[in-house]
Design a protein around this motif. Sequence first.
Motif, mmCIF file in Angstrom:
data_model
loop_
_atom_site.group_PDB
_atom_site.id
_atom_site.type_symbol
_atom_site.label_atom_id
_atom_site.label_comp_id
_atom_site.label_asym_id
_atom_site.label_seq_id
_atom_site.Cartn_x
_atom_site.Cartn_y
_atom_site.Cartn_z
ATOM 1 N N UNK A 1 50.885 41.983 -7.972
ATOM 2 C CA UNK A 1 49.416 41.995 -7.940
ATOM 3 C C UNK A 1 48.847 40.625 -7.604
ATOM 4 N N UNK A 2 49.436 39.591 -8.178
ATOM 5 C CA UNK A 2 48.935 38.245 -7.874
ATOM 6 C C UNK A 2 49.045 37.943 -6.380
ATOM 7 N N UNK A 3 50.180 38.306 -5.802
ATOM 8 C CA UNK A 3 50.375 38.009 -4.383
ATOM 9 C C UNK A 3 49.365 38.780 -3.530
ATOM 10 N N UNK A 4 49.147 40.051 -3.870
ATOM 11 C CA UNK A 4 48.186 40.860 -3.104
ATOM 12 C C UNK A 4 46.811 40.198 -3.170
ATOM 13 N N UNK A 5 46.406 39.813 -4.377
ATOM 14 C CA UNK A 5 45.064 39.226 -4.526
ATOM 15 C C UNK A 5 45.004 37.834 -3.884
ATOM 16 N N UNK A 6 46.095 37.103 -3.913
ATOM 17 C CA UNK A 6 46.136 35.811 -3.208
ATOM 18 C C UNK A 6 45.743 35.999 -1.744
ATOM 19 N N UNK A 7 46.285 37.072 -1.147
ATOM 20 C CA UNK A 7 46.008 37.307 0.275
ATOM 21 C C UNK A 7 44.600 37.885 0.476
ATOM 22 N N UNK A 8 44.211 38.826 -0.382
ATOM 23 C CA UNK A 8 42.881 39.435 -0.213
ATOM 24 C C UNK A 8 41.767 38.389 -0.325
ATOM 25 N N UNK A 9 41.974 37.418 -1.193
ATOM 26 C CA UNK A 9 40.913 36.428 -1.432
ATOM 27 C C UNK A 9 41.054 35.188 -0.553
ATOM 28 N N UNK A 10 42.179 35.088 0.156
ATOM 29 C CA UNK A 10 42.360 33.917 1.007
ATOM 30 C C UNK A 10 42.923 32.712 0.272
ATOM 31 N N UNK A 11 43.273 32.901 -1.016
ATOM 32 C CA UNK A 11 43.972 31.807 -1.706
ATOM 33 C C UNK A 11 45.242 31.503 -0.917
ATOM 34 N N UNK A 12 45.773 32.574 -0.317
ATOM 35 C CA UNK A 12 46.897 32.404 0.598
ATOM 36 C C UNK A 12 46.525 33.044 1.929
ATOM 37 N N UNK A 13 46.650 32.272 2.991
ATOM 38 C CA UNK A 13 46.414 32.805 4.331
ATOM 39 C C UNK A 13 47.688 33.509 4.773
ATOM 40 N N UNK A 14 47.660 34.812 5.055
ATOM 41 C CA UNK A 14 48.914 35.519 5.346
ATOM 42 C C UNK A 14 49.655 34.938 6.548
ATOM 43 N N UNK A 15 50.961 34.862 6.399
ATOM 44 C CA UNK A 15 51.775 34.331 7.504
ATOM 45 C C UNK A 15 53.027 35.171 7.708
ATOM 46 N N UNK A 16 53.082 36.353 7.061
ATOM 47 C CA UNK A 16 54.237 37.221 7.235
ATOM 48 C C UNK A 16 54.189 37.945 8.569
ATOM 49 N N UNK A 17 55.349 38.251 9.091
ATOM 50 C CA UNK A 17 55.445 39.019 10.350
ATOM 51 C C UNK A 17 56.519 40.091 10.183
ATOM 52 N N UNK A 18 56.331 41.182 10.889
ATOM 53 C CA UNK A 18 57.219 42.339 10.694
ATOM 54 C C UNK A 18 58.654 42.051 11.118
ATOM 55 N N UNK A 19 59.619 42.371 10.239
ATOM 56 C CA UNK A 19 61.019 42.228 10.637
ATOM 57 C C UNK A 19 61.588 43.501 11.245
ATOM 58 N N UNK A 20 60.724 44.479 11.459
ATOM 59 C CA UNK A 20 61.130 45.704 12.154
ATOM 60 C C UNK A 20 59.914 46.315 12.852
ATOM 61 N N UNK A 21 60.222 47.159 13.854
ATOM 62 C CA UNK A 21 59.172 47.812 14.623
ATOM 63 C C UNK A 21 58.569 48.955 13.818
ATOM 64 N N UNK A 22 57.257 49.136 13.899
ATOM 65 C CA UNK A 22 56.594 50.319 13.321
ATOM 66 C C UNK A 22 56.221 51.221 14.500
ATOM 67 N N UNK A 23 57.005 52.293 14.699
ATOM 68 C CA UNK A 23 56.807 53.120 15.894
ATOM 69 C C UNK A 23 55.563 53.993 15.786
ATOM 70 N N UNK B 1 61.850 49.096 27.361
ATOM 71 C CA UNK B 1 61.483 50.305 28.099
ATOM 72 C C UNK B 1 59.992 50.629 28.010
ATOM 73 N N UNK B 2 59.239 49.689 27.478
ATOM 74 C CA UNK B 2 57.783 49.843 27.447
ATOM 75 C C UNK B 2 57.302 51.027 26.634
ATOM 76 N N UNK B 3 57.997 51.357 25.556
ATOM 77 C CA UNK B 3 57.567 52.477 24.712
ATOM 78 C C UNK B 3 56.491 51.956 23.745
ATOM 79 N N UNK B 4 55.301 52.553 23.741
ATOM 80 C CA UNK B 4 54.232 52.045 22.868
ATOM 81 C C UNK B 4 54.629 52.120 21.390
ATOM 82 N N UNK B 5 54.171 51.151 20.635
ATOM 83 C CA UNK B 5 54.467 51.135 19.196
ATOM 84 C C UNK B 5 53.161 51.054 18.420
ATOM 85 N N UNK B 6 53.244 51.312 17.122
ATOM 86 C CA UNK B 6 52.057 51.156 16.287
ATOM 87 C C UNK B 6 51.877 49.676 15.962
ATOM 88 N N UNK B 7 52.955 49.035 15.517
ATOM 89 C CA UNK B 7 52.953 47.585 15.313
ATOM 90 C C UNK B 7 54.305 47.046 15.774
#
Length: 748
Positions: free
Chosen positions: A528-550, A606-612
């Motif tokens: 919960x603390x981490x979620x609120x850190x990001x929601x409030x900007x106490x932490x600027x998110x810097x995570x990136x996906x380690x897998x494709x979201x098709x 192969x240029x297949x569209x992804x969600x993320x």
Amino acid sequence: MKRFCIILVAALFVQAYLPVRAQSLPKIGTSSIEEVVSAMTLHEKASFLVGVVSYGKNADGTTRKAVPGAAGGSVEIPRLGIPFTYYPDGPQGVRISPTRKGTDKTFYFTAFPIATMMAATWNADLSGEVGEAMGNEALEYGNDILLAPAINIHRNPLCGRNFEYYSEDPFLAGKMAAAMIRGVQSNGVGTSLKHFAVNSQETFRRENDARVGQRALREIYLKGFEIAVKEGKPWTIMSAYNQINGTTASENWALLTGILRNEWGFDGFVMTDWTEFTRNTAAQIKAGNEQLMPGLTKQVEQIEKAVADGDLTMADVDLAVTRMLRVLVKSPSFRGYKYSDTPDLAAHAAIARRAADEGIVLLKNEGGLLPLRDTHKKVALFGFGSYKIYQGGTGSGNVNTTGIVNIDTALKEAGFELQEDLAATYDGVRIDFKIGEKLAKLRAADCDLAIFTIRRSAGEFVDRREIKGDFYLTDNETASLKNVTEAFHAAGKKVIVLLNTGGVIETASWKDWADAIVLPWQPGVEAGHAVVDVLTGRCNPSGKLPMTWPVAYNDIPSSKNFPSNFEGNSWRKGPVRDAFDPNKRNEGYTEYEEGIWVGYRHFSTFGVPVSFPFGYGLSYTTFDYSKPVVKAGKKGTFTASVTVTNTGKAAGKEVVELFVTAPKGTMEKPARELKGFAKTRVLAPGESQTVTISFDTYGLASFDETLNAWVTDKGEYTANFCASVDDVRASAPFKVKKAAVNKLTVTL
Ligand code: BGC
């Protein structure tokens, strides 16, 4: 006189030598390992190669004395000074029993973010720090080897244990695992890198034959292990349950000796994964699998019989025992380390929070809704996960942590007011229900903002399924989200969706409805603390996906060759397990038909569209990439660098992903492959940092099956400095002047 002299000399001789040998039996710590091994009986050697039986009992029936809940260990041989050792799970924290008979004292430990979330930090140093803290907890609770990290590839998003694994990309997985191993082992406790190899599904994982081509094996399924072994130097490896091209991993000489030891230089020992099914014991030891876990009495007998029958030589047995002892003499139990049972859990929770902060991925942020500037807002908090977050997955990778911070608690702590009727609605309710239009409108009228958490859990023993409630939203979730977003938007208010999941779910059909989407994964104890850190900007998110979201499940190349809708638990004794058929596709065997085209390698080429896309994640600021350069160094080494400038208004970190495009050669290659990454420090608005990433020609090689060789083509390559695999921000060409061919002798 002559007779007397002979007797005296003989007596002196006997006193001088024989008693000394008898009295001073070699002992671990004072004698060499070779001396200790030569003093062991065959029964002792065989028992030592067999682990402890089912959580606390040894193969000879004796009970271990310490660390209840540790999944395994090695047996003691007191006359030779060999103590018990203890091996707890797992990748997310030290899994031991938190309570013990006869004491009120507790033995809780820290749940760090799941491995997938650690990969999402793209911060190897942080992975090392988490490893160091985890290793300290292992040490201070009296353990010797942590059964982690786990590094299997996210071949398909429905693998039940993906949350314990890092990524669809072996380079990212290998680097994060290597750093974690170094961190854990800096405490003088070991790791067990698992599950070696190609353990990509839970359905019949003990029986399944993974049928994989040599190129995919080398480039995708072994590459991460190779990096982690060479750079992390784990004390031990855990062989997988499954077969690879017809040979069980633990009986596979090519895998455990040919590749692991001879090619990669591994010098620790190999233990099997835990099963009550016996394999060919002699074949396992001959293949280079030293320890058999969790250990069965009959395996001790099998080893003794194999020696008597000539299936194993005494030299085979001695080598295995010696390899185990060489590692275990370094362990805390062998060193007689006096552990405290009081690791600094508060300090480790702070590390878990930082790691969770950096692993959260911001997927959508329409109109700059986040960060929430006014923390005095009244929030309508929807979804079970908002009140009871899943901090991790299930099975042996689950940890007995305490004090999990939920999202509702953390929001209140931060000053938000929560709509209390809603909290009461969710309180104690277990079944999925629908937020109707009326309720949605009421809350839209009396709240300023909606937060809607979608929660998913998965774990060991069963794979996830391509069904509603798992990969897809349930009908109630869809209707609720629709009603909430419509009602709030009609009232001119916004909706944030939080994804409390260890892995991929379908997002394409509903993501347009939300104003912001935040992915906190399964973030460990400080959730919960981490979620609120990001929601409030106490932490600027810097995570990136380690897998494709098709976009769609069927877009995933392995979707045709995965038990996507297998019902039941194939692990547990019963009809499901009894129905096992070795000839049934995706159960008895799985064809890895997609070869190397796993994850982004497929979608981007192969240029297949992804969600993320792979590597994607937003920030509250913007970054500019400039001055891309690649410089050739000595002996086929290269240094790539790029300058990152914070061009926005908030301080933040940026992940730079180096994807290389190879020149056209004899083999078909992915459009871009990850060959390096770096994370900047926190850059203030306007501040710049030049990051450098090193790689070499071996790292650029592809595996040519016809030659059984790693081949680096000569020619002009492109270094793409990316913000995600599909977002090339700067690029620089570089030349490989001479082709390199590294021929191998082993195939799997
Ligand atoms: C799992 C391993 C784990 C072991 C001990 C097995 O079922 O596959 O990952 O380390 O149990 O708990």
